[in-house]
Design an enzyme around this catalytic site. Sequence first.
Site, PDB file in Angstrom:
ATOM      1  N   LYS A 205      30.204  26.911  13.456  1.00  0.00           N
ATOM      2  CA  LYS A 205      30.052  25.557  12.913  1.00  0.00           C
ATOM      3  C   LYS A 205      31.034  25.346  11.760  1.00  0.00           C
ATOM      4  O   LYS A 205      31.748  24.364  11.713  1.00  0.00           O
ATOM      5  CB  LYS A 205      28.604  25.378  12.451  1.00  0.00           C
ATOM      6  CG  LYS A 205      28.274  24.009  11.948  1.00  0.00           C
ATOM      7  CD  LYS A 205      26.785  23.905  11.639  1.00  0.00           C
ATOM      8  CE  LYS A 205      26.495  22.580  10.942  1.00  0.00           C
ATOM      9  NZ  LYS A 205      25.079  22.406  10.613  1.00  0.00           N
ATOM     10  N   GLU A 211      32.306  37.287   9.607  1.00  0.00           N
ATOM     11  CA  GLU A 211      32.218  38.160  10.788  1.00  0.00           C
ATOM     12  C   GLU A 211      32.957  37.535  11.971  1.00  0.00           C
ATOM     13  O   GLU A 211      33.713  38.194  12.689  1.00  0.00           O
ATOM     14  CB  GLU A 211      30.747  38.369  11.191  1.00  0.00           C
ATOM     15  CG  GLU A 211      29.921  39.132  10.188  1.00  0.00           C
ATOM     16  CD  GLU A 211      29.179  38.206   9.227  1.00  0.00           C
ATOM     17  OE1 GLU A 211      29.744  37.153   8.845  1.00  0.00           O
ATOM     18  OE2 GLU A 211      28.054  38.562   8.839  1.00  0.00           O
ATOM     19  N   GLY A 265      22.618  25.298  12.643  1.00  0.00           N
ATOM     20  CA  GLY A 265      23.130  26.407  13.454  1.00  0.00           C
ATOM     21  C   GLY A 265      22.101  26.940  14.431  1.00  0.00           C
ATOM     22  O   GLY A 265      22.389  27.137  15.621  1.00  0.00           O
ATOM     23  N   GLU A 351      14.469  32.035   9.744  1.00  0.00           N
ATOM     24  CA  GLU A 351      15.456  31.366   8.897  1.00  0.00           C
ATOM     25  C   GLU A 351      14.937  29.965   8.532  1.00  0.00           C
ATOM     26  O   GLU A 351      15.285  29.431   7.479  1.00  0.00           O
ATOM     27  CB  GLU A 351      16.811  31.268   9.624  1.00  0.00           C
ATOM     28  CG  GLU A 351      17.989  31.030   8.684  1.00  0.00           C
ATOM     29  CD  GLU A 351      19.343  31.256   9.345  1.00  0.00           C
ATOM     30  OE1 GLU A 351      20.033  32.241   9.026  1.00  0.00           O
ATOM     31  OE2 GLU A 351      19.734  30.417  10.182  1.00  0.00           O
ATOM     32  N   HIS A 382       4.636  50.422  26.659  1.00  0.00           N
ATOM     33  CA  HIS A 382       4.872  51.869  26.599  1.00  0.00           C
ATOM     34  C   HIS A 382       5.551  52.257  25.296  1.00  0.00           C
ATOM     35  O   HIS A 382       6.097  53.354  25.180  1.00  0.00           O
ATOM     36  CB  HIS A 382       5.703  52.302  27.802  1.00  0.00           C
ATOM     37  CG  HIS A 382       4.987  52.046  29.094  1.00  0.00           C
ATOM     38  ND1 HIS A 382       4.131  52.959  29.666  1.00  0.00           N
ATOM     39  CD2 HIS A 382       4.934  50.941  29.880  1.00  0.00           C
ATOM     40  CE1 HIS A 382       3.614  52.447  30.769  1.00  0.00           C
ATOM     41  NE2 HIS A 382       4.087  51.213  30.909  1.00  0.00           N
ATOM     42  N   LYS A 511      25.734  37.490   1.299  1.00  0.00           N
ATOM     43  CA  LYS A 511      27.118  37.181   1.684  1.00  0.00           C
ATOM     44  C   LYS A 511      28.029  37.302   0.461  1.00  0.00           C
ATOM     45  O   LYS A 511      29.117  37.883   0.522  1.00  0.00           O
ATOM     46  CB  LYS A 511      27.223  35.747   2.216  1.00  0.00           C
ATOM     47  CG  LYS A 511      26.729  35.534   3.621  1.00  0.00           C
ATOM     48  CD  LYS A 511      27.080  34.104   4.063  1.00  0.00           C
ATOM     49  CE  LYS A 511      26.288  33.677   5.271  1.00  0.00           C
ATOM     50  NZ  LYS A 511      26.462  32.272   5.610  1.00  0.00           N
TER      51      LYS A 511
HETATM   52  O1  F6P Z   1      24.194  33.227   7.851  1.00  0.00           O
HETATM   53  C1  F6P Z   1      23.459  32.174   8.305  1.00  0.00           C
HETATM   54  C2  F6P Z   1      24.199  31.175   9.125  1.00  0.00           C
HETATM   55  O2  F6P Z   1      24.673  30.158   8.307  1.00  0.00           O
HETATM   56  C3  F6P Z   1      23.313  30.649  10.216  1.00  0.00           C
HETATM   57  O3  F6P Z   1      22.449  29.667   9.786  1.00  0.00           O
HETATM   58  C4  F6P Z   1      24.292  30.221  11.237  1.00  0.00           C
HETATM   59  O4  F6P Z   1      23.700  30.066  12.477  1.00  0.00           O
HETATM   60  C5  F6P Z   1      25.280  31.380  11.177  1.00  0.00           C
HETATM   61  O5  F6P Z   1      25.327  31.726   9.806  1.00  0.00           O
HETATM   62  C6  F6P Z   1      26.643  31.124  11.748  1.00  0.00           C
HETATM   63  O6  F6P Z   1      27.318  30.090  11.098  1.00  0.00           O
HETATM   64  P1  F6P Z   1      28.636  29.455  11.704  1.00  0.00           P
HETATM   65  O7  F6P Z   1      28.291  28.821  13.000  1.00  0.00           O
HETATM   66  O8  F6P Z   1      29.101  28.446  10.691  1.00  0.00           O
HETATM   67  O9  F6P Z   1      29.642  30.551  11.903  1.00  0.00           O
END
Ligand code: F6P
Length: 545
Positions: A205, A211, A265, A351, A382, A511
Amino acid sequence: MTDRSNERTALLAALRMAAVSRPPIAELFEQDPGRFGAFSRSAAGLTLDYSKTALTDATRDQLLALAKAADVEGRRDAMFAGAPINLTEGRSVLHTALRAPADRPILVDGKDVAPDVSRELGRVCAFAEAVRGGAVKTAAGGRFTDVVNIGIGGSDLGPVMATLALAPFHDGPRTHFVSNVDPAHLADTLKTLDPASTLFIVASKTFTTAETMANAQAARAWVAAAIGEAAVADHFCAVSTALKHVQAFGIAPDRMFGFWDWVGGRYSLWSSIGLSIVMAIGERNFRAFLGGARQMDEHFRSAPPAENLPVLMGLVGVWHRNGCGFPARAVLPYEQRLVRLPAYLQQLEMESNGKSVKRDGSPVDGPTGPLVWGEPGTNGQHAFYQLLHQGTDVIPAEFLVGAQGHEPEHADMHAMLVANCLAQSEALMRGRTPEQARDQLLAMGRSAEDADRIAPHRVFPGDRPSVTILYRLLDPATLGAIVALYEHRVFVEAAIYDINAYDQWGVELGKELATAFLPLVTGEKADAPASTRGLAEALKDLRHQ
Ligand code: F6P
């Protein structure tokens, strides 16, 4: 405090009192053999059975009064109408607009967003169908065989969950998902792929998530090294709300699929974030998925609270968490293909409702969202069901099971699966008394002395609540209805707790510290708080061994 807020707080307190003297669930069935009918409801292809909880007519009425005092219906209408109910971010919450009838105007800040939604969905479907059909080609003019979605959190969990769930409907390229910044995730995925026939979707988004950007850059380098820098444009596309960042990465605007800041998200799999799902199952099935969610939306908007599945499920959740004080709930799909549903719901629910302050910033009145976890049955049986049956904490269970499987040639195995599901909810409720345990041992031929010694270990306390969600067959529409049911349950619980389910400030601090600690790990900077310095130094030693 307003009168309504006072009433809400008083009703929550009354609920806790009622929970103290709640009747044993099995006794409720003895008193009323028609309990299943009175405590189950159906809509949008789903049946919600909540008869195996300790709710009575009286406590259900209390909960319905609580929903009224919390103005669940008024808040629901505000959400559907596009009011900025995400107060801390000043945003509307309109994932429902992504699956609304195309001709229904939906206003955000006075602008009808329905045409934008419809246009973007059309673009996503056209692109996915062109990839599936071979019209969108690889740099060398060939066909894409594999699609890798790079994203994390809401830009990963929904697409992963849904593509696994709908495996019988896959007729497009193979789909893969890379989320973790652990390079193992990307490496293990790329190992099986040919760069010349792999298309990457960078799904973020914000297009700033560390990451995702690290994985996207690594994948870009992999493509460029194998088939040339010029091939990157053909082998990448993006899903984002951040056009500038996408362009800076080297993806052209016509390869970017957008959505809007009013889509959270964790509520975004219905948007362009669902591109990988469309790649796998095609436009028709994806639209059926949206259609199933739409049916649940219509039900949530129109059914009276006592008949309304998301409301009832939310009330059961409040009863268990806030009334009875149970700390967790287990999601137990008797459907192997829902293997990632618990992980998906962890983000959706935790969340959203893992909050400690009310909408006005004051402390909440009691516990809010529980710990959500689970695994498909029968595997879980199990592994961890031992604790569900005999552990010291009561963990309400949520079972999901379909009447039909996709493998008619193995109907006998599916029958075993369903029987296991029914057996578990019954066993959790009934339990086994010391007398029954002893009698059973004697019937097995054990001596009286042995029976006395072993019986305590074979006692099940019982009275452990569960709800069961039934459906005919796990198809796109059913999955859509299930996910929308859970989304609206989150909404109902949040309304009752008076919290904002749509922000996630709790993820920020970690973060920030990760960014600050990176130089410490890479050895550029040695000073750090004492609590972390020891770990960093120990890791450094290990790195050099
Ligand atoms: O770390 C939380 C978050 O902001 C989530 O709410 C979101 O789904 C995810 O990171 C990924 O965010 P983006 O789509 O901006 O990479």
